[in-house]
Design a protein around this motif. Structure first.
Motif, mmCIF file in Angstrom:
data_model
loop_
_atom_site.group_PDB
_atom_site.id
_atom_site.type_symbol
_atom_site.label_atom_id
_atom_site.label_comp_id
_atom_site.label_asym_id
_atom_site.label_seq_id
_atom_site.Cartn_x
_atom_site.Cartn_y
_atom_site.Cartn_z
ATOM 1 N N TYR A 109 -32.102 26.629 0.178
ATOM 2 C CA TYR A 109 -31.275 25.513 0.645
ATOM 3 C C TYR A 109 -32.565 24.632 1.255
ATOM 4 O O TYR A 109 -33.583 24.774 1.503
ATOM 5 N N CYS A 121 -34.373 26.978 4.170
ATOM 6 C CA CYS A 121 -33.804 28.007 4.326
ATOM 7 C C CYS A 121 -33.870 28.897 3.281
ATOM 8 O O CYS A 121 -33.554 28.286 2.024
ATOM 9 N N ALA A 123 -31.848 32.640 1.823
ATOM 10 C CA ALA A 123 -31.081 33.796 1.766
ATOM 11 C C ALA A 123 -31.429 34.797 0.620
ATOM 12 O O ALA A 123 -31.410 34.505 -0.693
ATOM 13 N N THR A 131 -27.443 40.862 3.091
ATOM 14 C CA THR A 131 -28.097 39.580 3.052
ATOM 15 C C THR A 131 -29.259 39.423 4.248
ATOM 16 O O THR A 131 -28.780 39.853 5.343
ATOM 17 N N PHE A 133 -31.112 36.325 5.986
ATOM 18 C CA PHE A 133 -31.177 34.829 6.020
ATOM 19 C C PHE A 133 -32.441 34.670 6.900
ATOM 20 O O PHE A 133 -32.549 34.754 7.975
ATOM 21 N N ASP A 135 -34.488 31.454 8.425
ATOM 22 C CA ASP A 135 -34.121 30.073 9.230
ATOM 23 C C ASP A 135 -35.275 29.444 9.757
ATOM 24 O O ASP A 135 -35.428 29.951 10.984
ATOM 25 N N VAL A 147 -25.622 37.275 6.322
ATOM 26 C CA VAL A 147 -24.880 36.319 5.954
ATOM 27 C C VAL A 147 -23.992 35.581 6.731
ATOM 28 O O VAL A 147 -23.696 34.389 6.552
ATOM 29 N N GLU A 150 -26.209 32.398 7.958
ATOM 30 C CA GLU A 150 -26.115 31.515 6.800
ATOM 31 C C GLU A 150 -24.956 30.806 6.698
ATOM 32 O O GLU A 150 -25.156 29.456 6.637
ATOM 33 N N TRP A 153 -25.378 28.562 9.747
ATOM 34 C CA TRP A 153 -26.366 27.385 9.399
ATOM 35 C C TRP A 153 -25.850 26.272 8.482
ATOM 36 O O TRP A 153 -25.845 25.072 8.516
#
Length: 173
Positions: A109, A121, A123, A131, A133, A135, A147, A150, A153
């Protein structure tokens, strides 16, 4: 430092064995407590490590392949009066008791105004539907979540024009 492509290259051929977070060991109370300070996060791989670092005032996630754990460039940790240690968090994040997980997909991202190679970010999807993530926009360093983190966010940053910069399938499941 290097970009998210470093993670893509490393995770194509290697499994992840653990997620490692640095922090302080607080011995002031009756029971010592680990206090995470995740300005850097490491993934322990079959060979070596991937190091993720919050950069540019927590607006970007940098990725670097590393041979070992080193926080000598993180002032908060090197200048600490408390005992610094690294905690294993893989079992809490993946929770399936496996020794190793293969990454199947990664999503990058990018916030508005970020450079073409930048990652805001990241994932990482793993076998078994897990998952991770990462951040770095969190106040206290890199939030390591799942997840649900994610999705949260994305809901918070959707109006700001955050874009899915890359969606890379590493292996079929």
């Amino acid at each position: 430092m290097s970009g998210w492509q470093t993670a893509e290259k490393a995770l194509r051929d290697r499994a992840v064995h653990d997620v490692l977070l640095p922090g302080f060991l607080d011995r002031d109370e009756d029971v010592p407590e680990f206090r995470p300070q995740p300005l850097v996060v490491w993934l322990r791989l079959d060979e070596g490590l991937l190091r993720f670092e919050a950069a540019d005032g927590f607006d970007r996630l940098d990725t670097l392949a590393a041979d070992g754990i080193d926080w000598s460039d993180v002032d908060l940790l090197t200048d600490a009066e408390e005992e610094v240690m690294v905690a294993s968090c893989g079992e809490q994040l993946f929770g399936d008791g496996r020794d190793a997980l293969r990454c199947t997909r990664l999503r990058v991202y990018r916030a508005p105004g970020a450079g073409a190679a930048d990652c805001t970010c990241l994932a990482l999807d793993f076998e078994g539907g897990h998952t991770l993530f990462l951040d770095p926009t969190w106040t206290f360093g890199i939030r390591t979540g799942n997840v649900a983190d994610e999705r949260r966010w994305l809901e918070l940053h959707d109006a700001a024009g955050t874009a899915l910069a890359a969606d890379v399938v590493l292996r079929d499941v």
